[in-house]
Design a protein around this motif. Sequence first.
Motif, PDB file in Angstrom:
ATOM      1  N   LEU A   1      18.680 -32.474 -20.555  1.00 53.60           N
ATOM      2  CA  LEU A   1      18.386 -33.839 -20.111  1.00 53.60           C
ATOM      3  C   LEU A   1      17.043 -33.907 -19.385  1.00 53.60           C
ATOM      4  CD1 LEU A   1      21.955 -34.837 -18.891  1.00 53.60           C
ATOM      5  CD2 LEU A   1      20.686 -35.949 -20.746  1.00 53.60           C
ATOM      6  N   ALA A   2      16.758 -32.867 -18.582  1.00 52.17           N
ATOM      7  CA  ALA A   2      15.445 -32.820 -17.917  1.00 52.17           C
ATOM      8  C   ALA A   2      14.334 -32.718 -18.954  1.00 52.17           C
ATOM      9  CB  ALA A   2      15.391 -31.640 -16.957  1.00 52.17           C
ATOM     10  N   GLY A   3      14.558 -31.926 -20.006  1.00 47.94           N
ATOM     11  CA  GLY A   3      13.585 -31.837 -21.093  1.00 47.94           C
ATOM     12  C   GLY A   3      13.397 -33.177 -21.782  1.00 47.94           C
ATOM     13  N   ALA A   4      14.503 -33.908 -21.976  1.00 44.11           N
ATOM     14  CA  ALA A   4      14.413 -35.246 -22.582  1.00 44.11           C
ATOM     15  C   ALA A   4      13.598 -36.190 -21.700  1.00 44.11           C
ATOM     16  CB  ALA A   4      15.811 -35.802 -22.808  1.00 44.11           C
ATOM     17  N   ALA A   5      13.715 -36.028 -20.382  1.00 43.39           N
ATOM     18  CA  ALA A   5      12.925 -36.850 -19.450  1.00 43.39           C
ATOM     19  C   ALA A   5      11.434 -36.555 -19.584  1.00 43.39           C
ATOM     20  CB  ALA A   5      13.385 -36.593 -18.018  1.00 43.39           C
ATOM     21  N   LEU A   6      11.095 -35.265 -19.629  1.00 43.16           N
ATOM     22  CA  LEU A   6       9.683 -34.891 -19.767  1.00 43.16           C
ATOM     23  C   LEU A   6       9.119 -35.319 -21.116  1.00 43.16           C
ATOM     24  CD1 LEU A   6       9.832 -31.339 -18.132  1.00 43.16           C
ATOM     25  CD2 LEU A   6       8.845 -33.422 -17.141  1.00 43.16           C
ATOM     26  N   LEU A   7       9.952 -35.269 -22.156  1.00 46.68           N
ATOM     27  CA  LEU A   7       9.519 -35.724 -23.481  1.00 46.68           C
ATOM     28  C   LEU A   7       9.237 -37.224 -23.456  1.00 46.68           C
ATOM     29  CD1 LEU A   7       9.081 -35.259 -26.531  1.00 46.68           C
ATOM     30  CD2 LEU A   7      11.538 -35.638 -26.833  1.00 46.68           C
ATOM     31  N   ALA A   8      10.139 -37.991 -22.849  1.00 50.43           N
ATOM     32  CA  ALA A   8       9.931 -39.440 -22.753  1.00 50.43           C
ATOM     33  C   ALA A   8       8.659 -39.751 -21.970  1.00 50.43           C
ATOM     34  CB  ALA A   8      11.144 -40.096 -22.087  1.00 50.43           C
ATOM     35  N   GLN A   9       8.419 -39.007 -20.910  1.00 50.64           N
ATOM     36  CA  GLN A   9       7.188 -39.200 -20.138  1.00 50.64           C
ATOM     37  C   GLN A   9       5.963 -38.911 -20.989  1.00 50.64           C
ATOM     38  OE1 GLN A   9       6.846 -37.123 -16.283  1.00 50.64           O
ATOM     39  NE2 GLN A   9       4.732 -36.707 -16.824  1.00 50.64           N
ATOM     40  N   ALA A  10       6.013 -37.829 -21.756  1.00 54.03           N
ATOM     41  CA  ALA A  10       4.873 -37.467 -22.613  1.00 54.03           C
ATOM     42  C   ALA A  10       4.609 -38.536 -23.679  1.00 54.03           C
ATOM     43  CB  ALA A  10       5.123 -36.121 -23.275  1.00 54.03           C
ATOM     44  N   LYS A  11       5.679 -39.254 -24.072  1.00 50.29           N
ATOM     45  CA  LYS A  11       5.533 -40.317 -25.077  1.00 50.29           C
ATOM     46  C   LYS A  11       5.211 -41.665 -24.442  1.00 50.29           C
ATOM     47  CE  LYS A  11       8.738 -40.175 -28.356  1.00 50.29           C
ATOM     48  NZ  LYS A  11      10.082 -40.012 -28.974  1.00 50.29           N
ATOM     49  N   GLY A  12       5.080 -41.689 -23.114  1.00 49.06           N
ATOM     50  CA  GLY A  12       4.711 -42.916 -22.414  1.00 49.06           C
ATOM     51  C   GLY A  12       5.862 -43.846 -22.108  1.00 49.06           C
ATOM     52  N   ASP A  13       7.108 -43.383 -22.297  1.00 52.08           N
ATOM     53  CA  ASP A  13       8.287 -44.206 -22.024  1.00 52.08           C
ATOM     54  C   ASP A  13       8.800 -43.854 -20.629  1.00 52.08           C
ATOM     55  OD1 ASP A  13      10.656 -45.575 -21.937  1.00 52.08           O
ATOM     56  OD2 ASP A  13      11.422 -44.844 -23.859  1.00 52.08           O
ATOM     57  N   GLN A  14       8.198 -44.463 -19.614  1.00 58.64           N
ATOM     58  CA  GLN A  14       8.499 -44.074 -18.231  1.00 58.64           C
ATOM     59  C   GLN A  14       9.904 -44.454 -17.795  1.00 58.64           C
ATOM     60  OE1 GLN A  14       5.105 -45.976 -16.366  1.00 58.64           O
ATOM     61  NE2 GLN A  14       4.015 -44.024 -16.230  1.00 58.64           N
ATOM     62  N   ALA A  15      10.410 -45.579 -18.258  1.00 59.68           N
ATOM     63  CA  ALA A  15      11.756 -46.005 -17.860  1.00 59.68           C
ATOM     64  C   ALA A  15      12.801 -45.004 -18.367  1.00 59.68           C
ATOM     65  CB  ALA A  15      12.052 -47.397 -18.404  1.00 59.68           C
ATOM     66  N   THR A  16      12.663 -44.594 -19.635  1.00 60.49           N
ATOM     67  CA  THR A  16      13.602 -43.609 -20.187  1.00 60.49           C
ATOM     68  C   THR A  16      13.457 -42.270 -19.481  1.00 60.49           C
ATOM     69  OG1 THR A  16      13.618 -44.686 -22.352  1.00 60.49           O
ATOM     70  CG2 THR A  16      14.289 -42.376 -22.296  1.00 60.49           C
ATOM     71  N   ALA A  17      12.208 -41.920 -19.138  1.00 60.45           N
ATOM     72  CA  ALA A  17      11.970 -40.651 -18.439  1.00 60.45           C
ATOM     73  C   ALA A  17      12.732 -40.606 -17.122  1.00 60.45           C
ATOM     74  CB  ALA A  17      10.478 -40.455 -18.196  1.00 60.45           C
ATOM     75  N   VAL A  18      12.668 -41.681 -16.353  1.00 56.77           N
ATOM     76  CA  VAL A  18      13.372 -41.718 -15.060  1.00 56.77           C
ATOM     77  C   VAL A  18      14.886 -41.697 -15.280  1.00 56.77           C
ATOM     78  CG1 VAL A  18      13.826 -43.114 -13.003  1.00 56.77           C
ATOM     79  CG2 VAL A  18      11.481 -42.873 -13.856  1.00 56.77           C
ATOM     80  N   ARG A  19      15.357 -42.465 -16.255  1.00 56.76           N
ATOM     81  CA  ARG A  19      16.797 -42.516 -16.505  1.00 56.76           C
ATOM     82  C   ARG A  19      17.327 -41.141 -16.899  1.00 56.76           C
ATOM     83  NH1 ARG A  19      19.486 -43.076 -21.173  1.00 56.76           N
ATOM     84  NH2 ARG A  19      17.637 -43.799 -22.312  1.00 56.76           N
ATOM     85  N   ARG A  20      16.625 -40.462 -17.802  1.00 55.76           N
ATOM     86  CA  ARG A  20      17.058 -39.137 -18.246  1.00 55.76           C
ATOM     87  C   ARG A  20      17.013 -38.120 -17.099  1.00 55.76           C
ATOM     88  NH1 ARG A  20      20.328 -38.768 -22.531  1.00 55.76           N
ATOM     89  NH2 ARG A  20      19.283 -38.792 -24.536  1.00 55.76           N
ATOM     90  N   ALA A  21      15.978 -38.214 -16.270  1.00 52.70           N
ATOM     91  CA  ALA A  21      15.862 -37.288 -15.138  1.00 52.70           C
ATOM     92  C   ALA A  21      16.998 -37.505 -14.136  1.00 52.70           C
ATOM     93  CB  ALA A  21      14.515 -37.451 -14.455  1.00 52.70           C
ATOM     94  N   GLU A  22      17.347 -38.760 -13.904  1.00 53.85           N
ATOM     95  CA  GLU A  22      18.478 -39.058 -13.009  1.00 53.85           C
ATOM     96  C   GLU A  22      19.783 -38.523 -13.602  1.00 53.85           C
ATOM     97  OE1 GLU A  22      16.806 -43.146 -10.872  1.00 53.85           O
ATOM     98  OE2 GLU A  22      18.030 -43.281 -12.693  1.00 53.85           O
TER      99      GLU A  22
END
Length: 456
Positions: free
Chosen positions: A325-346
Amino acid sequence: EGLGSVLLFSNQIPEALKTYQDLLAIGEAKAHLPTRLSALNKLAGVYALRMGDFQQGEALLAQVKSLSHQHDDKSAIPEASLIHCQVCTAKADFKSVVETMAEVVALGKEMSNQTYILLGLEHVATSLVYMTQFDEAKIKAEEGLRVAREIGEREHEAMLLAMPIAVCHIRDGDFAAASEALQEGLQIARNIGSLLPQIIGAYLLAEIARWQGDYERALSNGRLSLETAVPLESVEAALQVPALGSLGIAYLEISPKFIDKIAEFHLHALQLLESPMGRMAGGTAWSDLGLCAIALGDLKIAEECIEKGLNYPNMFIWLERPRQLAGAALLAQAKGDQATAVRRAEEACVEARKSAMQHFYAFTSLVLGQVLVAKGEYEAGLEALKRAEAEARPLEMRPILRQANQEMGRALDGLGQADRAEAKRNEARRVAEEIADLFEDQELRQAYLENAGGKF
């Protein structure tokens, strides 16, 4: 039986299958039940575990169970249960493993057979670990260890130390106790020539060393695990997969300049992950490959690996979920999807704490802090990063300490607190130098310092 085993071990699958079919024909012609049951078990193992035909394998195991009950002969049940256990593990059906092997424990008690009891306890404990039911796993593992020592069963003793007992200590954040159990299990395994506890034990020692920034020791233990597993590649492709992932990410954390080494290990892992048996152990490697691919900018590979890690049934699907899930957060961040990045990190933070997996607390807090800072939420990010620092310090997780302080510097810059930001960057530099002091190889040391220094 003997010839079939040799053919199977030398990866001559059709020949082994034919030999076991001949064995079954002999058992049927002579109306000799033990031969029939043994042949059915062996055939089930070949179909399910070597050819990936779970349906045929389970049909043969059902015959074993039916014949055993029909003739009131339970001697073949433990072997059938063990094969069924491996099939269920491959499908991440750990509940069925626990139920099946609990029956073996009960059978062992009924027959006053300590070996059956031990076999069942070891597999129940390991499956409970895979299910992240650590407290119950610890009880079963300690009971199994007592039985193993009572009857002098050294291989099961080594396995219990190298897997469920060590992983329970890791989950508790007690790396010293985990390392002690792993070293003891490794020594026993070396003394008796048992490979599996050596492969698992060396891999886990490599991971602990990597988490603490002792990269040379991580590489040494990772290579030991890999080299021990290499002769078994044709038999158990899954055994190499975790070490290949660990070695690649260890080189990345030292420096991306070792791209050839990273590629060597991770391309081999990807190759093994193409096979059904290789994918059994994919969870840890998919995390490693996904995180490496994000760092190196290959978002396509990263997405494939993280998606498989989160969804493909494998032994480590629940153990690795916080990291995936942390990896999914970093992937979303790298793709510019900040909302998904925060949700996945949480979600990663919640998942780690749900099963009290303390070895993941600092990493998931770090990732949450990183994505919040990247989103411009500096106050919230700073709080998550402070938590990461506090969680990493007692476990001596130096790489996370360095990254947390480095990220806090960015957050404090965003808040306009330049002096505090510089103090945090200085702390990150100090931790980087502490990690560098652990190197004996000067090339690796210099590469690490250049890589870490370029991030401040």
